[in-house]
Design a protein around this motif. Sequence first.
Motif, PDB file in Angstrom:
ATOM      1  N   CYS A 108       0.818  -1.216   0.000  1.00  0.00           N
ATOM      2  CA  CYS A 108       0.000   0.000   0.000  1.00  0.00           C
ATOM      3  C   CYS A 108       0.838   1.246   0.000  1.00  0.00           C
ATOM      4  O   CYS A 108       0.319   2.328  -0.206  1.00  0.00           O
ATOM      5  N   ALA A 109       2.157   1.143   0.234  1.00  0.00           N
ATOM      6  CA  ALA A 109       3.000   2.331   0.254  1.00  0.00           C
ATOM      7  C   ALA A 109       3.551   2.673  -1.111  1.00  0.00           C
ATOM      8  O   ALA A 109       4.153   3.709  -1.283  1.00  0.00           O
ATOM      9  N   ARG A 137       1.830   2.091  13.250  1.00  0.00           N
ATOM     10  CA  ARG A 137       0.733   1.659  14.136  1.00  0.00           C
ATOM     11  C   ARG A 137      -0.308   2.757  14.273  1.00  0.00           C
ATOM     12  O   ARG A 137      -1.517   2.501  14.200  1.00  0.00           O
ATOM     13  N   LEU A 138       0.140   3.979  14.479  1.00  0.00           N
ATOM     14  CA  LEU A 138      -0.798   5.087  14.608  1.00  0.00           C
ATOM     15  C   LEU A 138      -1.587   5.284  13.322  1.00  0.00           C
ATOM     16  O   LEU A 138      -2.778   5.626  13.359  1.00  0.00           O
ATOM     17  N   GLN A 139      -0.948   5.072  12.186  1.00  0.00           N
ATOM     18  CA  GLN A 139      -1.636   5.217  10.908  1.00  0.00           C
ATOM     19  C   GLN A 139      -2.641   4.090  10.676  1.00  0.00           C
ATOM     20  O   GLN A 139      -3.780   4.328  10.286  1.00  0.00           O
ATOM     21  N   PHE A 153      -7.053   9.978   8.752  1.00  0.00           N
ATOM     22  CA  PHE A 153      -6.418  10.703   7.657  1.00  0.00           C
ATOM     23  C   PHE A 153      -5.192   9.923   7.191  1.00  0.00           C
ATOM     24  O   PHE A 153      -4.744   8.981   7.854  1.00  0.00           O
ATOM     25  N   GLN A 154      -4.626  10.345   6.075  1.00  0.00           N
ATOM     26  CA  GLN A 154      -3.483   9.640   5.504  1.00  0.00           C
ATOM     27  C   GLN A 154      -2.195  10.446   5.651  1.00  0.00           C
ATOM     28  O   GLN A 154      -2.111  11.586   5.199  1.00  0.00           O
ATOM     29  N   TYR A 155      -1.200   9.833   6.294  1.00  0.00           N
ATOM     30  CA  TYR A 155       0.142  10.415   6.299  1.00  0.00           C
ATOM     31  C   TYR A 155       0.809  10.132   4.953  1.00  0.00           C
ATOM     32  O   TYR A 155       0.636   9.046   4.370  1.00  0.00           O
ATOM     33  N   LEU A 156       1.608  11.085   4.474  1.00  0.00           N
ATOM     34  CA  LEU A 156       2.339  10.958   3.208  1.00  0.00           C
ATOM     35  C   LEU A 156       3.831  11.098   3.468  1.00  0.00           C
ATOM     36  O   LEU A 156       4.248  11.933   4.266  1.00  0.00           O
ATOM     37  N   ALA A 157       4.627  10.278   2.780  1.00  0.00           N
ATOM     38  CA  ALA A 157       6.074  10.276   3.015  1.00  0.00           C
ATOM     39  C   ALA A 157       6.814  10.008   1.707  1.00  0.00           C
ATOM     40  O   ALA A 157       7.449   8.966   1.542  1.00  0.00           O
ATOM     41  N   ALA A 158       6.747  10.957   0.795  1.00  0.00           N
ATOM     42  CA  ALA A 158       7.300  10.748  -0.546  1.00  0.00           C
ATOM     43  C   ALA A 158       8.807  10.545  -0.553  1.00  0.00           C
ATOM     44  O   ALA A 158       9.344   9.872  -1.436  1.00  0.00           O
ATOM     45  N   SER A 159       9.512  11.136   0.399  1.00  0.00           N
ATOM     46  CA  SER A 159      10.976  11.079   0.380  1.00  0.00           C
ATOM     47  C   SER A 159      11.560  10.115   1.397  1.00  0.00           C
ATOM     48  O   SER A 159      12.771  10.007   1.526  1.00  0.00           O
ATOM     49  N   THR A 160      10.696   9.402   2.144  1.00  0.00           N
ATOM     50  CA  THR A 160      11.152   8.471   3.177  1.00  0.00           C
ATOM     51  C   THR A 160      11.082   7.052   2.641  1.00  0.00           C
ATOM     52  O   THR A 160       9.987   6.521   2.425  1.00  0.00           O
ATOM     53  N   GLY A 187      13.114  -0.636  -0.833  1.00  0.00           N
ATOM     54  CA  GLY A 187      13.128   0.398  -1.865  1.00  0.00           C
ATOM     55  C   GLY A 187      11.805   1.122  -1.998  1.00  0.00           C
ATOM     56  O   GLY A 187      11.651   2.004  -2.848  1.00  0.00           O
ATOM     57  N   GLN A 188      10.812   0.783  -1.144  1.00  0.00           N
ATOM     58  CA  GLN A 188       9.503   1.411  -1.181  1.00  0.00           C
ATOM     59  C   GLN A 188       9.437   2.573  -0.192  1.00  0.00           C
ATOM     60  O   GLN A 188      10.139   2.581   0.828  1.00  0.00           O
ATOM     61  N   THR A 189       8.572   3.523  -0.494  1.00  0.00           N
ATOM     62  CA  THR A 189       8.345   4.587   0.469  1.00  0.00           C
ATOM     63  C   THR A 189       7.642   4.019   1.693  1.00  0.00           C
ATOM     64  O   THR A 189       6.836   3.078   1.590  1.00  0.00           O
ATOM     65  N   LEU A 190       7.951   4.575   2.846  1.00  0.00           N
ATOM     66  CA  LEU A 190       7.360   4.104   4.099  1.00  0.00           C
ATOM     67  C   LEU A 190       5.844   4.230   4.078  1.00  0.00           C
ATOM     68  O   LEU A 190       5.114   3.366   4.586  1.00  0.00           O
ATOM     69  N   LEU A 191       5.366   5.320   3.534  1.00  0.00           N
ATOM     70  CA  LEU A 191       3.941   5.616   3.406  1.00  0.00           C
ATOM     71  C   LEU A 191       3.714   6.153   2.004  1.00  0.00           C
ATOM     72  O   LEU A 191       4.674   6.512   1.310  1.00  0.00           O
ATOM     73  N   PRO A 192       2.482   6.229   1.527  1.00  0.00           N
ATOM     74  CA  PRO A 192       2.244   6.722   0.172  1.00  0.00           C
ATOM     75  C   PRO A 192       2.887   8.091  -0.060  1.00  0.00           C
ATOM     76  O   PRO A 192       2.903   8.932   0.837  1.00  0.00           O
TER      77      PRO A 192
END
Length: 564
Positions: free
Chosen positions: A18-19, A152-154, A175-182, A188-193
Amino acid sequence: MTLQRPALAAALAALAACASPPQSTPVAPPAAASPAAATSALVPLRVLAINDFHGNLKPPSGGLRMADPARPGATIEVAAGGAEHLATALETLRAGQANHIFVAAGDLIGATPLLSALLHDEPTIESLGLMGLEVSAVGNHEFDKGAAELLRLQRGGCHPVDGCRGPRPWAGAAFQYLAASTVDKASGQTLLPPFVVKRFQGIPVAFIGLALKGTPAIVVPAGVAGLRFDDEADTVNRLVPGLRAQGIEAIVLLIHEGGATTGGINDCPDISGRIVDIVRRLDPAVDLIVSGHTHRAYICRIDGRLVTSGDKYGTLVTQIDLQLDTRSGDVASARAQNVVVRESFAKDARQTALIETYERLVQPLARRVVGRVAAGFTREANAAGESTLGQLIADAQLEATREAGARLALTNPGGMRAPLPRPADGVLRYEDLFSVQPFANNLVTLTLSGAQLLEVLEQQWPAGGRQRVLQVSRGFTYQWDAARPQGQRIVPGSVVLDGKALDPAAPYRVTVNAFLAEGGDGFTKLRRASERRTGVMDVDALESWLRQRPGYGPGALDRIARLN
């Protein structure tokens, strides 16, 4: 709490699918406007934004500092903030708007007051979801307890150690957290979308969210173990072509990085800071930048693009009005203003009920036993400026940051808000410690040269100002002379650390609280420090120290000596 690496890896692996960037689902471009609609081809969109909320469910002490309209050049403190008033402010600003969205630029949690911190910031996440928050960038403080805790919080689930302490099992953020650069280095995937796409009357708008590149340098290393934080502008610029290929022209960036200005809450004179360079390097397709991190308020134009920031603690809501072109799908215009969340916004009943519920749950936690003391600790300073409470806090902060290389800790007297008396039974409870250190300040370990450290010490006696003698940890001693000129009061050769004279050319790892690290209380020389690393909260350091030393009591005030 930070999970060990195997648990983190498992959590990241479970999230990988999902990330991944959601570009794989094509987004159709908006339908072309008919000739008859050519004169009404704009769709209004109101974006409401906050940043750096830091769990301030109740109005923060000190409110908002802003320009005094009656005295040019002066400032005043205005009562502002609190989830009850913020929710109503948001509802008021949404009224009459067919298209609207509530977004944030990170640091919603971390360094939070007791009400949120004791329940792992679940109250804050729930409160913001109840207000209608839809998307937020991750900030550096989202990683204070580690990536697995953020997930977990997400996504939901009970805390791995404390279980579910809330009124119901934790269901995750609304709500959705976003982490494009993490990026998880292993997958190799982003932690979050990296982004989400929202449609407004058929027009797609992309919201990209990311943290500052320097996050690993300002949080506890374990909190970001196995993660990579890429360059902000490079990350966004890599995403833009894919978005545009799907017919998405309206692009909003939520970024946890910011700047500073010398103006009011809706001004932008002399904008400086990393945000300036980042914006200038962004693909021209990015239309709006909602920033944060620096705890400043501004409405700016940088290279023709709107850049906003809403101070901190929910004291402001940034109202951003966009006009979307139905023919091109792009942003035709953008304007913004920061709105003060005043007490005149009536309390929202749902937020009041939420706060009351969590306050009842917090009471037993606040009353938990943290240790025993043989005698009380006082803020009252001796002639040299030293106090038993100051010694206690400095020692606790040094011990808590040894892993970061700390050799010395300094704390400001203004950070000690109450004495720590010995209760009748000698038993200390968590609320006793929190009354002493209520600011939820994280500890920051930084590097100063010996010469820079001397400059910091000299700032204890500002020209024309009141002295503020920093409290020092064990192993550090010096003398100061009130008869010497301002700026030269430290007695030459008297500064000793661990039995050795201070070397002006040598580097020293020094721990201070986050307020001091940013130059608070006039200690501006601390801003020049390098290699900053953020650690635990000050009150947690104090609890750890006392738990390990039952029956602890104050010692001799012999670290600072005054001549004349």
